[in-house]
Design a protein around this motif. Structure first.
Motif: not given
Length: 119
Positions: A79-83, A88-90
């Protein structure tokens, strides 16, 4: 090839092509010099490392009914976030790939928070 940004930062597609060619590949993910690129369906998405504010693994247990009984499959996700929100969830190929990916991302994104955010 077309690339779709997940943040406001726009990167030239020639730069992304070059990074993708020389990148480290883990499943659908390519770790370039300055950009995180991944494939979803027929599209390629990218996030510059500078725009990644938080990143963590999410492990989901998927129940499975088999001929010999019941069981669970562990599905590893990045899971990648911008804060503020998840970008994205890959899905990852497995636990070993997830551990290697997180180790590599910690080197490339030293200012990123790698803990699960509080709700």
């Amino acid at each position: 090839m077309a690339y779709y940004p997940l943040t406001e930062t726009i990167v030239d597609s020639k730069i992304l092509d070059e990074e993708k060619r020389n990148a480290r590949q883990i499943g659908v993910i390519r770790l370039g010099k300055d950009n995180f690129v991944f494939r979803a369906g027929l599209k390629n998405y990218y996030i510059p490392y500078a725009d990644i504010k938080n990143c963590f693994r999410r492990v989901m247990n998927v129940p499975a009914k088999m001929c010999c009984g019941n069981g669970n499959f562990r599905v590893e996700n990045l899971v990648i976030g911008d804060g503020e929100k998840e970008l994205a969830v890959i899905q990852l190929p497995g636990e070993r790939a997830a551990i290697e990916l997180m180790k590599d991302l910690k080197e490339r994104c030293p200012d990123t928070d790698f803990n699960v955010p509080a709700k």
